[in-house]
Write an enzyme that holds these catalytic residues in place. Sequence first.
Site, PDB file in Angstrom:
ATOM      1  CD  GLU A   1      -2.763   1.303   2.356  1.00  0.00           C
ATOM      2  OE1 GLU A   1      -2.760   0.530   3.259  1.00  0.00           O
ATOM      3  OE2 GLU A   1      -3.528   2.345   2.394  1.00  0.00           O
TER       4      GLU A   1
ATOM      5  CG  ASN B   1      -4.780   4.863   0.745  1.00  0.00           C
ATOM      6  OD1 ASN B   1      -5.777   4.193   1.230  1.00  0.00           O
ATOM      7  ND2 ASN B   1      -3.777   4.955   1.015  1.00  0.00           N
TER       8      ASN B   1
ATOM      9  CD  GLU C   1      -6.027   0.507   0.299  1.00  0.00           C
ATOM     10  OE1 GLU C   1      -6.094   1.103   1.291  1.00  0.00           O
ATOM     11  OE2 GLU C   1      -5.063  -0.456   0.504  1.00  0.00           O
TER      12      GLU C   1
ATOM     13  CG  ASP D   1      -8.828   2.090   3.175  1.00  0.00           C
ATOM     14  OD1 ASP D   1      -8.705   1.180   4.074  1.00  0.00           O
ATOM     15  OD2 ASP D   1      -8.274   2.900   2.974  1.00  0.00           O
TER      16      ASP D   1
ATOM     17  CD  GLU E   1      -7.190  -0.293   7.417  1.00  0.00           C
ATOM     18  OE1 GLU E   1      -6.228  -0.105   6.609  1.00  0.00           O
ATOM     19  OE2 GLU E   1      -8.215   0.353   7.669  1.00  0.00           O
TER      20      GLU E   1
HETATM   21  P1  C2E Z   1      -5.477   4.065   5.772  1.00  0.00           P
HETATM   22  O1  C2E Z   1      -5.579   4.210   4.412  1.00  0.00           O
HETATM   23  O2  C2E Z   1      -6.484   3.576   6.668  1.00  0.00           O
HETATM   24  O3  C2E Z   1      -3.952   3.584   5.925  1.00  0.00           O
HETATM   25  C1  C2E Z   1      -3.573   2.923   7.188  1.00  0.00           C
HETATM   26  C2  C2E Z   1      -3.002   3.737   8.092  1.00  0.00           C
HETATM   27  O4  C2E Z   1      -2.629   2.963   9.308  1.00  0.00           O
HETATM   28  C3  C2E Z   1      -1.651   4.299   7.731  1.00  0.00           C
HETATM   29  O5  C2E Z   1      -1.454   5.512   8.608  1.00  0.00           O
HETATM   30  C4  C2E Z   1      -0.595   3.077   8.445  1.00  0.00           C
HETATM   31  O6  C2E Z   1       0.664   3.848   8.428  1.00  0.00           O
HETATM   32  C5  C2E Z   1      -1.304   3.015   9.717  1.00  0.00           C
HETATM   33  N1  C2E Z   1      -0.798   1.441  10.055  1.00  0.00           N
HETATM   34  C6  C2E Z   1      -0.579   0.455   9.350  1.00  0.00           C
HETATM   35  N2  C2E Z   1      -0.185  -0.487  10.007  1.00  0.00           N
HETATM   36  C7  C2E Z   1      -0.591  -0.152  11.459  1.00  0.00           C
HETATM   37  C8  C2E Z   1      -0.565  -0.929  12.541  1.00  0.00           C
HETATM   38  O7  C2E Z   1       0.037  -2.109  12.758  1.00  0.00           O
HETATM   39  N3  C2E Z   1      -0.962  -0.121  13.658  1.00  0.00           N
HETATM   40  C9  C2E Z   1      -1.384   1.113  13.684  1.00  0.00           C
HETATM   41  N4  C2E Z   1      -1.798   1.596  14.747  1.00  0.00           N
HETATM   42  N5  C2E Z   1      -1.162   1.811  12.465  1.00  0.00           N
HETATM   43  C10 C2E Z   1      -1.114   1.184  11.243  1.00  0.00           C
HETATM   44  P2  C2E Z   1      -1.143   6.605   7.775  1.00  0.00           P
HETATM   45  O8  C2E Z   1       0.135   6.379   6.779  1.00  0.00           O
HETATM   46  O9  C2E Z   1      -0.662   7.618   8.662  1.00  0.00           O
HETATM   47  O10 C2E Z   1      -2.193   7.290   6.891  1.00  0.00           O
HETATM   48  C11 C2E Z   1      -3.425   7.568   7.530  1.00  0.00           C
HETATM   49  C12 C2E Z   1      -4.297   8.031   6.361  1.00  0.00           C
HETATM   50  O11 C2E Z   1      -4.276   9.039   5.616  1.00  0.00           O
HETATM   51  C13 C2E Z   1      -4.655   6.618   5.382  1.00  0.00           C
HETATM   52  O12 C2E Z   1      -5.545   5.725   6.310  1.00  0.00           O
HETATM   53  C14 C2E Z   1      -5.320   7.254   4.488  1.00  0.00           C
HETATM   54  O13 C2E Z   1      -6.453   7.335   4.581  1.00  0.00           O
HETATM   55  C15 C2E Z   1      -4.877   8.428   4.473  1.00  0.00           C
HETATM   56  N6  C2E Z   1      -3.842   8.763   3.085  1.00  0.00           N
HETATM   57  C16 C2E Z   1      -2.356   8.097   3.300  1.00  0.00           C
HETATM   58  N7  C2E Z   1      -1.933   8.145   2.031  1.00  0.00           N
HETATM   59  C17 C2E Z   1      -2.914   8.659   1.072  1.00  0.00           C
HETATM   60  C18 C2E Z   1      -2.808   9.067  -0.264  1.00  0.00           C
HETATM   61  O14 C2E Z   1      -2.118   8.749  -0.883  1.00  0.00           O
HETATM   62  N8  C2E Z   1      -3.933   9.611  -0.366  1.00  0.00           N
HETATM   63  C19 C2E Z   1      -5.145   9.732   0.075  1.00  0.00           C
HETATM   64  N9  C2E Z   1      -6.235  10.311  -0.448  1.00  0.00           N
HETATM   65  N10 C2E Z   1      -5.174   9.488   1.329  1.00  0.00           N
HETATM   66  C20 C2E Z   1      -4.107   8.740   1.892  1.00  0.00           C
HETATM   67 CA    CA Z   2      -5.888   2.733   2.992  1.00  0.00          CA
HETATM   68 CA    CA Z   3      -7.749   1.967   6.142  1.00  0.00          CA
END
Ligand code: C2E
Ligand code: CA
Ligand code: CA
Length: 507
Positions: A288, A343, A375, A405, A462
């Site tokens: 991802e 995403n 996603e 998602d 996830e």
């Molecule tokens: P998401 O799509 O639900 O992504 C999963 C989030 O959970 C990611 O946070 C990831 O780093 C985190 N995560 C993964 N494994 C674990 C785990 O074992 N425990 C915990 N506590 N967290 C875990 P991240 O990278 O901070 O991203 C947060 C949100 O920001 C994402 O949620 C997504 O909604 C958004 N996002 C990130 N990149 C993009 C992007 O390129 N475009 C868009 N539109 N949204 C994005």
């Molecule tokens: Ca996601």
């Molecule tokens: Ca998610």
Amino acid sequence: MTSRNPIRTKGFRLLTIAACTLGSFVIGLAAARYGMGGVGGIPAEIVGLSMAALCAFAAASSAASFFAGVDESVQYVYHETQHDKLTGLPGRQAMMSKIREAADRTRSTGSPVFLIDIDINRFKSINDAIGYSNGDELVRAFADRLRQVVPVGTAVGRIGAGEFALLYQDEGGAERVDLFVERLLDLMTKPYRLTTHLQSINLSIGIVSLPKDGFEPTRLLRLSNLALQHARGSGVGGWAVFHREMGEVADYRQWIEAELNGAFERGEFSLHYQPQHDLSSGRIVGYEALMRWTHPARGMIPPAEFIPIAEETGIIAPIGAWALRQACLDARRLPQDCFVAVNISAVQFMTRDFIAQVAAVVAETGIDPSRLEIEITETAMMQDRDRAAAILKDLTAMGLTVAVDDFGTGYSNLSYLIDFSFHKLKIDQSFIQRLETDASTGAVVSTIVGLSRALGVHTIAEGVETEHQATLLRAAGCHIVQGYYYGRPAPLSVAAVEQKPFLRAVS
Ligand code: C2E
Ligand code: CA
Ligand code: CA
């Protein structure tokens, strides 16, 4: 600007009625005196006086009824402009007047008044899911219950689609504000019986105190809303009292908004990749792509803090398009048998030329479409179901895969799933976190797996952080897992050399 009902004063009315009465009396008297003699033996003076009295009476009655008519129409127009048609409650403008009046009172008495801002969480999604007429029914039922729950004489208004405000004073034997709000939350979140079904809701509540937090209605409403957002951010809902740091959070938001401007042109965004493991083979099947913003002074700013603001300001369009293209380019450096999941924000997804954009990126980067996964959150799909269904169909026809998602966090009617083309349900991490401690969460996860089987799609979990969670997920029949236990998001250089199977990567 205070809006007052412009009804004429009492003195003005009495004067008008008296003038009409006196005028008519004099005219009647003159007419009787010069126009006729006695009638049937009654002296001319008596006839004249009686006629003048009758004229005066008629004039007085018509003047009074004129005022009654004016009153009625003024009241009608006033009510129509100040009150919300759906609930009959005062609207936002009328509520501002009431806040101003309360501010004036507390200025002179010094006793505090609380402005309580109540918002139905995800009201728009609920409305989309149950349809607008059911949504209206919910709002009416909510308003009726609110009127019953608050003490008699409490000012209550509807200040937004699913947002209400009330002014509460906790002195003179009234309940303390915190106890009142707890009770309010409890009573107002009991399910609502609508014509078609029983509707559950969550609420977020923000409280400001007059005079402590100020007097100006617009500012007070902004502060109570800040407290409300704070309550919402801390979980499923609840309540929060405004304090100064919340203002700092608002300043931080403003700072992000300003700094986001030009961040893309300065090349401050990058992508990190987090592996997804197939539970039966233990193999990494995909990655991802997760966006990262490295601010030159503040360092890494998490996407949860900047993506919502980028969506509001529209900056998501260029950065989202960039992420899609970059992930397709990066796929060349990831193992050939792995897909890359990107995403897509709701704003991007609903853009008119989204499909054309994806097609262009696929053509330009030469990625095999079967290696690109989109996603998209359940809530984004629900914004415009027909459009979403058409877009998903086009994506699938292009050979891409689609994952839903954050599944389980929206208030969706499950029947909509049948209309959508997608390949995976991604169980939200909040469920995975509760797996070990809460037995009913296990049942929910098994149900989602069962549902996906019935729909012929796969499930991804996830946020898997422990071996025990992985074991429970395997037992539930989940196909793919992703989380810190298997590997944290990492730059491509690290992700690309990641080994398999069962590598617990960089932390
Ligand atoms: P998401 O799509 O639900 O992504 C999963 C989030 O959970 C990611 O946070 C990831 O780093 C985190 N995560 C993964 N494994 C674990 C785990 O074992 N425990 C915990 N506590 N967290 C875990 P991240 O990278 O901070 O991203 C947060 C949100 O920001 C994402 O949620 C997504 O909604 C958004 N996002 C990130 N990149 C993009 C992007 O390129 N475009 C868009 N539109 N949204 C994005
Ligand atoms: Ca996601
Ligand atoms: Ca998610």
